[in-house]
Design a protein around this motif. Structure first.
Motif, short mmCIF file in Angstrom:
data_model
loop_
_atom_site.label_atom_id
_atom_site.label_comp_id
_atom_site.label_asym_id
_atom_site.label_seq_id
_atom_site.Cartn_x
_atom_site.Cartn_y
_atom_site.Cartn_z
N GLY A 299 38.39 34.92 39.94
CA GLY A 299 36.94 35.92 39.03
C GLY A 299 35.93 35.53 38.84
N ASP A 300 36.22 34.64 37.43
CA ASP A 300 34.86 33.94 36.82
C ASP A 300 34.02 33.54 37.91
OD1 ASP A 300 36.08 34.17 34.05
OD2 ASP A 300 37.46 32.35 34.35
N LEU A 301 32.47 32.99 37.10
CA LEU A 301 31.80 33.09 38.11
C LEU A 301 31.41 31.33 37.54
CD1 LEU A 301 29.19 33.38 40.64
CD2 LEU A 301 28.33 34.45 39.22
N ASN A 315 32.65 31.80 43.07
CA ASN A 315 33.61 32.85 42.77
C ASN A 315 35.17 31.63 41.99
OD1 ASN A 315 32.02 35.82 43.53
ND2 ASN A 315 32.42 35.26 41.27
N ASP A 317 38.05 31.48 42.88
CA ASP A 317 39.38 31.79 44.11
C ASP A 317 41.00 30.97 43.50
OD1 ASP A 317 38.41 30.14 45.61
OD2 ASP A 317 37.49 31.24 46.82
N LYS A 331 32.32 34.25 31.95
CA LYS A 331 33.48 35.04 32.16
C LYS A 331 32.99 36.48 31.64
CE LYS A 331 37.50 31.66 30.90
NZ LYS A 331 37.78 32.58 32.09
N ARG A 332 33.02 37.37 33.14
CA ARG A 332 32.86 38.57 33.20
C ARG A 332 33.92 39.34 32.54
NH1 ARG A 332 35.90 41.12 36.32
NH2 ARG A 332 37.68 39.47 37.95
N ASN A 337 32.65 43.88 38.61
CA ASN A 337 33.38 43.06 39.95
C ASN A 337 32.89 42.01 40.68
OD1 ASN A 337 33.04 42.96 43.10
ND2 ASN A 337 33.84 44.67 43.18
N PRO A 338 33.84 41.05 40.30
CA PRO A 338 32.82 39.22 41.06
C PRO A 338 31.74 39.03 41.52
CG PRO A 338 35.15 39.33 41.40
CD PRO A 338 35.06 41.10 40.36
N GLN A 339 32.09 39.97 42.88
CA GLN A 339 31.56 39.42 44.04
C GLN A 339 29.87 40.00 44.07
OE1 GLN A 339 34.70 40.49 45.32
NE2 GLN A 339 35.39 38.72 44.84
N LEU A 341 28.89 40.51 40.79
CA LEU A 341 27.77 39.77 39.81
C LEU A 341 27.36 38.02 40.87
CD1 LEU A 341 27.44 38.48 37.28
CD2 LEU A 341 29.46 37.31 36.44
N LYS A 342 28.44 37.86 41.69
CA LYS A 342 27.77 36.17 42.49
C LYS A 342 26.49 36.80 43.67
CE LYS A 342 29.02 33.21 45.79
NZ LYS A 342 27.65 32.52 45.91
#
Length: 462
Positions: A299-301, A315, A317, A331-332, A337-339, A341-342
């Motif tokens: 989940g981190d970007l 991301n 994964d 780190k969100r 939502n991680p997706q 953010l990307k």
């Protein structure tokens, strides 16, 4: 090539089809060419024209079309204009006046010349068996191939343009996603949580940081990225205000080992996902030093923040430990939502790169600059809906890409299928009233026998 040939066809050799035009004293290297000039330079490369020059003394000119064969590359080019030959490997061929040059050109395109790398291939042409229909049939075949292959080229050009259209489609989807246009109707049908405000978001992030033991991120007061138009229900905050942590990986290159802990660099993010296929590893000691600083989790970007590829993101994964260099990590909090953010960074990549990066020899996106980027956040429910719609539309684009690749393969096979059919005598009807190729060939042989003998080793000059 079929062992049987149609009635009235004949077989012959290279020497009865071609004479070779000398390029002695005329060849130029690619580095000597210019972007503009009076005469095009044609070499054996895949690009049809490699440059231009103005030196008329180097020009090869002929009243009838010529054919170029690339000795190293196997490229075959139709030349019907004055030109300057490129460097080593260019073989200039003139067909006999009794033959249809366009037919011979297509015959060479159909000739199976196996690749020998950068070795020479001209011997394959000189040893080949050439199929000759009657001259009238040569003309009919050439005209039919011109017609059919022009249609194939038009179709291929349209297919080749689709990937660029799909790239623009994806970018427009992302732009619509982070501006609220993609979920405009959704918002009308769904209520937005009342407490989705900047202050509420900041308070939630502060609480989550404290629970994880992360320190506050310093907020930079310098100008941030330009805002885009977005719904009033969305909240604008700097990344430093909503990220739990912003840091980066190695600055110095660790020692790469045959085994150990996985290690990636900027080029392993070029496809939008993490790529571990190169199999780079570092020692446990170096890994621990880097991992304890970044601790990438699902989940981190990750964002490339220096050198080529700056702005590329992916991301995390994978659930195994790894380290990295020239990559920043965001780190969100749970409310992002991680997706989404990307998607935001992908949509704003060009703006971020132009407005935030700095550096001399190579672009550089510092951690402070990253923190200074403003991000617009819809409520978590809408983030989820945005991600669902983006993934749905991207899946549609990927499906189209697969169909395009399949179509390109079929088109490539179609060209070869049409050529093969032509030289089996199946593309145009045969006319029993045509002068047989054997008579044509006998006339060529008689003319050559009667012609004055050239000095040994000399080729026809331009």
């Amino acid at each position: 090539m079929s062992k049987t040939i149609p009635t009235n066809w004949a077989t012959t050799s290279f020497d009865e089809v071609f004479s070779q035009i000398s390029t002695t004293g005329k060849k130029v290297k690619t580095g000597e060419t210019q972007l503009q000039g009076k005469f095009p330079v044609v070499d054996q490369g895949r690009t049809f024209i490699s440059g231009y020059l103005n030196d008329e003394s180097l020009v090869v000119s002929n009243d009838d079309p010529l054919i170029i064969f690339g000795d190293h590359t196997r490229e075959i080019k139709w030349i019907d204009f004055p030109f300057i030959p490129g460097a080593d490997g260019v073989k200039i061929l003139k067909t006999d006046d009794e033959l249809n040059t366009r037919y011979i050109y297509y015959f060479l395109r159909n000739l199976p010349v196996e690749s020998k790398g950068y070795a020479r291939h001209f011997k394959c042409l000189k040893e080949a068996v050439y199929l000759l229909p009657p001259l009238a049939e040569q003309t009919r075949i050439a005209q039919k191939l011109d017609e059919l292959l022009a249609q194939v080229d038009t179709l291929k050009a349209r297919i080749d343009a689709i990937p660029a259209l799909l790239k623009r489609f994806r970018q427009s989807v992302l732009a619509a996603a982070v501006s609220g246009r993609l979920t405009e109707e959704w918002r009308k049908e769904n209520s937005i949580r009342a407490k989705w405000t900047e202050d509420a978001i900041k308070a939630s992030v502060v609480a989550e940081r404290a629970a994880l033991g992360f320190k506050p991120i310093k907020t930079n007061v310098s100008p941030s990225t330009n805002r885009i138009e977005a719904p009033i229900s969305w909240a604008w905050l700097k990344l430093s205000e909503v990220a739990l942590k912003i840091t980066d990986g190695a600055h110095n290159t660790p020692k790469i080992m045959a085994q150990g802990f996985p290690y990636i660099t900027a080029k392993d993010l070029t496809g939008g996902t993490l790529n571990f296929t190169e199999g780079k590893f570092i020692s446990e000691a170096e890994h621990r030093e880097l991992y304890n600083k970044c601790s990438p989790k699902i989940g981190d970007l990750l964002i490339v923040n220096i050198g080529a590829g700056t702005g590329n993101s992916a991301n995390v994964d994978v659930d195994f430990e790894f380290s990295f260099k020239n990559i920043a990590i965001i780190k969100r909090p749970e409310i992002i939502n991680p997706q989404y953010l990307k998607a935001f960074f992908d949509a704003r990549k060009k703006t971020i790169f132009n407005e935030q990066t700095q550096g001399g020899a190579q672009p550089f996106l510092s951690l402070t600059m990253l923190g200074n980027i403003e991000i617009v956040l819809p409520a978590p429910e809408e983030q989820t809906e945005i991600v669902r719609r983006v993934e749905q539309l991207f899946a549609f684009a990927e499906q189209l890409e697969r169909k395009v690749q399949s179509a390109k393969s079929r088109i490539d096979h179609l060209t070869q299928s049409i050529l093969a059919k032509a030289f089996r005598g199946e593309l145009v009807p045969q006319d029993p009233n045509d002068e047989p190729a054997s008579v044509l060939l006998a006339r060529i042989q008689a003319q050559r026998a009667a012609a004055p003998k050239a000095k040994r080793g000399r080729k026809a000059s331009a």
